[in-house]
Design an enzyme around this catalytic site. Structure first.
Site, mmCIF file in Angstrom:
data_model
loop_
_atom_site.group_PDB
_atom_site.id
_atom_site.type_symbol
_atom_site.label_atom_id
_atom_site.label_comp_id
_atom_site.label_asym_id
_atom_site.label_seq_id
_atom_site.Cartn_x
_atom_site.Cartn_y
_atom_site.Cartn_z
ATOM 1 N N TYR A 1 0.833 -1.206 0.000
ATOM 2 C CA TYR A 1 0.000 0.000 0.000
ATOM 3 C C TYR A 1 0.867 1.255 0.000
ATOM 4 O O TYR A 1 2.018 1.260 0.434
ATOM 5 C CB TYR A 1 -0.973 0.030 1.186
ATOM 6 C CG TYR A 1 -0.356 0.286 2.548
ATOM 7 C CD1 TYR A 1 -0.167 1.586 3.022
ATOM 8 C CD2 TYR A 1 0.009 -0.764 3.381
ATOM 9 C CE1 TYR A 1 0.373 1.832 4.274
ATOM 10 C CE2 TYR A 1 0.548 -0.537 4.644
ATOM 11 C CZ TYR A 1 0.729 0.774 5.083
ATOM 12 O OH TYR A 1 1.267 1.008 6.329
ATOM 13 N N CYS A 2 0.284 2.334 -0.522
ATOM 14 C CA CYS A 2 0.865 3.671 -0.406
ATOM 15 C C CYS A 2 -0.218 4.575 0.177
ATOM 16 O O CYS A 2 -1.141 4.092 0.840
ATOM 17 C CB CYS A 2 1.397 4.171 -1.749
ATOM 18 S SG CYS A 2 0.159 4.343 -3.049
ATOM 19 N N PHE A 3 -0.130 5.862 -0.034
ATOM 20 C CA PHE A 3 -1.054 6.764 0.654
ATOM 21 C C PHE A 3 -2.503 6.572 0.191
ATOM 22 O O PHE A 3 -3.401 6.379 1.004
ATOM 23 C CB PHE A 3 -0.629 8.220 0.450
ATOM 24 C CG PHE A 3 -1.503 9.198 1.189
ATOM 25 C CD1 PHE A 3 -1.544 9.215 2.568
ATOM 26 C CD2 PHE A 3 -2.304 10.103 0.500
ATOM 27 C CE1 PHE A 3 -2.356 10.097 3.260
ATOM 28 C CE2 PHE A 3 -3.113 11.002 1.177
ATOM 29 C CZ PHE A 3 -3.136 10.993 2.560
#
Length: 370
Positions: A94-96
């Site tokens: 995941y990222c933001f």
């Protein structure tokens, strides 16, 4: 097309391995429970790309990112992701917002034959869901365990399947003496840890009596308001019993924790510094004369402790309880009487544990189940 999983708290409740590819500065502010930070870009690289995005747009930012993270740097980051995934095959990325950065990581991994899903909506969507779980829990029945300092309230909470250890979520014991070797949780990490704990608790909750602030974190307001209105059980134990508990929690266990993290010499020194600074933080409330007296007693106790007598700490712990913490608690108790729910049980530690278990089971207090 690399897979995107819908943001779901099942990823947390199932303890899925998570790779957070955001920059370290973002990760330090708060991550998802159990995640490791293996970033696509360093803080400096992210800063340069961010400036390019604002000044020149997305295409220029992507191009700069590709130049900054290329060659050996790129290969090292791919190798780090591969190594973690090899040990944790069920990993999710995941990222933001579940967008560009996690998609780039997926693409680079795909090029070396590794396919892993990303979280759609990323950190932001998962955070929203965890915070929503806290809001929902504020509507659940709640019992508060109260009592003077040293009554082992946290121990009681952790004996219950439905106990919510707020201090564990905050990585702090909730008092001036409550610091641990590891840094206290950030506000975001506290909320995420609390939300994750609440996932398994859809019914009644039992929490410890706390002020709203624990270490660096504040209990979410809706949850705290429910705590303030909740029925209570109050533990009453004699001074010598409470001193034994404090001796274990704030001296013996604290020394073990510091030594485990920093080694015997540095751990011992840091433990002394922490307890000394804790007294100083109470200086204004204690008054100068009392502070100096307790500091002398504490210094003598550390000398005795270094020679094999940790029990010597009772010399400063006892007056700290009887002259400061106990009167302060009774003062707040009197203030609460007008607005707080009445105590549904007052007794020793064992009877309060039994009362909490009966309340948790929806049984009338004082009636033993068949």
């Amino acid at each position: 097309m690399p897979e995107a999983l819908p943001s779901s708290l099942r990823l947390i409740s199932e303890a899925r391995p998570l790779i957070d590819v955001r920059a370290p500065v973002e990760f330090a502010q708060g991550s998802l429970p159990g995640a490791v930070n293996l970033p696509l870009m360093t803080d400096e690289e992210r800063s340069h790309v961010g400036i390019a995005y604002k000044q020149q747009g997305q295409e220029a930012a992507i191009a700069l990112g590709e130049r900054l993270v290329s060659g050996e740097i790129k290969q090292a980051r791919i190798a780090a992701w591969q190594a973690y995934i090899a040990e944790h095959p069920n990993t999710v990325i995941y990222c933001f917002r579940g967008g560009l950065r996690s998609q780039i990581v997926q693409q680079w991994l795909q090029e070396v034959g590794v396919e892993r899903p990303r979280i759609e909506g990323g950190w932001k969507a998962m955070r929203h869901a965890l915070c929503q779980r806290i809001e929902e829990a504020a509507e659940q029945p709640m019992l508060v365990v109260a009592g003077l300092t040293g009554c082992a309230k946290t121990t009681l909470i952790n004996r219950l399947e439905n106990g919510v250890d707020l201090e564990a979520c905050a990585n702090h014991k909730g008092s001036a003496f409550g610091r641990k070797p590891k840094a206290p949780a950030t506000q975001i990490d506290f909320e995420h840890s609390l939300g994750a704990r609440l996932l398994a608790l859809p019914e009644r909750l039992v929490v410890e009596d706390e002020s709203r602030q624990i270490g660096n974190a504040n209990i979410p307001l809706s949850f705290y308001h429910t705590m303030q209105k909740a029925p209570r059980v109050r533990i009453e134990m004699p001074l010598d019993w409470r001193l034994n508990q404090l001796q274990h929690d704030y001296i013996i266990q604290l020394e073990k924790d510091y030594v485990a993290h920093f080694g015997p010499q540095q751990g011992w020194e840091l433990m002394q510094r922490q307890l000394g600074n804790a007294l100083i933080r109470l200086g204004k409330r204690l008054g100068n004369a009392r502070l100096q007296r307790l500091q002398r007693l504490q210094a003598m106790a550390f000398n005795a402790h270094s020679e094999g007598n940790p029990q010597a700490h009772e010399a400063w712990l006892a007056p700290l309880l009887t002259e400061y913490y106990d009167p302060l608690y009774r003062y707040h108790l009197e203030k609460q009487r007008a607005t707080a729910a009445p105590d549904i049980h007052v007794g020793d530690w064992d009877s309060c544990l039994e009362a909490a278990r009966q309340w948790s089971a929806g049984q009338p207090l004082g009636v033993r189940p068949l």
